[in-house]
Design a protein around this motif. Structure first.
Motif, short mmCIF file in Angstrom:
data_model
loop_
_atom_site.label_atom_id
_atom_site.label_comp_id
_atom_site.label_asym_id
_atom_site.label_seq_id
_atom_site.Cartn_x
_atom_site.Cartn_y
_atom_site.Cartn_z
N GLN A 58 -2.57 4.36 5.78
CA GLN A 58 -3.16 3.21 5.09
C GLN A 58 -2.43 1.90 5.33
N CYS A 59 -1.32 1.94 6.02
CA CYS A 59 -0.56 0.72 6.29
C CYS A 59 -1.39 -0.20 7.17
N PRO A 60 -1.75 -1.40 6.68
CA PRO A 60 -2.58 -2.29 7.47
C PRO A 60 -1.89 -2.82 8.73
N ALA A 61 -0.56 -2.81 8.73
CA ALA A 61 0.19 -3.30 9.89
C ALA A 61 0.63 -2.16 10.81
N HIS A 62 0.30 -0.92 10.44
CA HIS A 62 0.72 0.26 11.22
C HIS A 62 2.23 0.24 11.44
N ALA A 63 2.96 -0.11 10.40
CA ALA A 63 4.41 -0.28 10.48
C ALA A 63 5.18 0.99 10.14
N ILE A 64 4.49 2.03 9.68
CA ILE A 64 5.17 3.26 9.23
C ILE A 64 4.92 4.38 10.22
N THR A 65 6.00 5.01 10.65
CA THR A 65 5.90 6.18 11.52
C THR A 65 6.59 7.34 10.82
N VAL A 66 5.90 8.48 10.79
CA VAL A 66 6.45 9.69 10.17
C VAL A 66 6.63 10.73 11.26
N ARG A 67 7.82 11.34 11.28
CA ARG A 67 8.13 12.34 12.31
C ARG A 67 8.75 13.58 11.66
N ARG A 68 8.57 14.69 12.36
CA ARG A 68 9.29 15.92 12.03
C ARG A 68 9.81 16.46 13.35
N VAL A 72 3.09 10.64 1.75
CA VAL A 72 3.79 9.82 2.75
C VAL A 72 2.90 9.62 3.97
N LEU A 73 2.22 10.67 4.40
CA LEU A 73 1.30 10.55 5.53
C LEU A 73 0.15 9.62 5.21
N GLY A 81 11.38 15.03 15.58
CA GLY A 81 11.18 14.06 16.64
C GLY A 81 9.74 13.82 17.04
N ALA A 82 8.82 14.65 16.54
CA ALA A 82 7.40 14.51 16.91
C ALA A 82 6.66 13.76 15.81
N ALA A 83 5.86 12.79 16.21
CA ALA A 83 5.07 12.03 15.24
C ALA A 83 4.04 12.92 14.58
N LEU A 84 3.88 12.74 13.28
CA LEU A 84 2.88 13.50 12.51
C LEU A 84 1.62 12.68 12.35
N ASN A 109 0.83 -1.21 0.00
CA ASN A 109 0.00 0.00 0.00
C ASN A 109 0.86 1.25 0.00
N CYS A 110 1.96 1.21 0.73
CA CYS A 110 2.84 2.39 0.82
C CYS A 110 3.47 2.71 -0.53
N VAL A 111 3.80 1.68 -1.28
CA VAL A 111 4.41 1.86 -2.61
C VAL A 111 3.43 2.56 -3.54
N PHE A 112 2.15 2.20 -3.45
CA PHE A 112 1.14 2.82 -4.30
C PHE A 112 0.79 4.22 -3.84
N ALA A 113 0.77 4.45 -2.51
CA ALA A 113 0.39 5.76 -1.98
C ALA A 113 1.48 6.81 -2.18
N ALA A 114 2.73 6.39 -2.07
CA ALA A 114 3.85 7.34 -2.17
C ALA A 114 4.94 6.73 -3.06
N PRO A 115 4.69 6.71 -4.37
CA PRO A 115 5.67 6.11 -5.27
C PRO A 115 7.02 6.80 -5.20
N GLY A 116 8.05 5.98 -5.23
CA GLY A 116 9.40 6.50 -5.16
C GLY A 116 9.93 6.65 -3.76
#
Length: 68
Positions: free
Chosen positions: A53-63, A47-48, A65-68, A17-24
């Motif tokens: 959309q990650c079914p495993a909730h495996a992706i964390t995005v921060r700026r 990216v957000l 140090g704070a999660a977005l 899903n991540c590959v399709f949502a944020a190609p590259g």
């Protein structure tokens, strides 16, 4: 400062899903586990979306140090 993207490779189930949502930004490696290739190749909102959309909730995005 840009965003930081972390992937919990143990949690990733390789749905792609991540590959399709944020190609590259993401790609699946030879084990079908996601990895970050180029965090700036898709808009931040894509990216957000990939993280949400990650079914495993495996992706964390921060700026700064704070999660977005």
């Amino acid at each position: 400062m840009g965003i930081e993207i972390d992937i919990d490779r143990d949690a990733c189930m390789g749905s792609g899903n991540c590959v399709f949502a944020a190609p590259g930004v993401f790609e699946l490696d030879e084990d079908s586990v996601s990895r970050v290739v180029n965090p700036e190749s898709s808009p931040e909102e894509a990216v957000l979306t990939a993280a949400r959309q990650c079914p495993a909730h495996a992706i964390t995005v921060r700026r700064d140090g704070a999660a977005l």
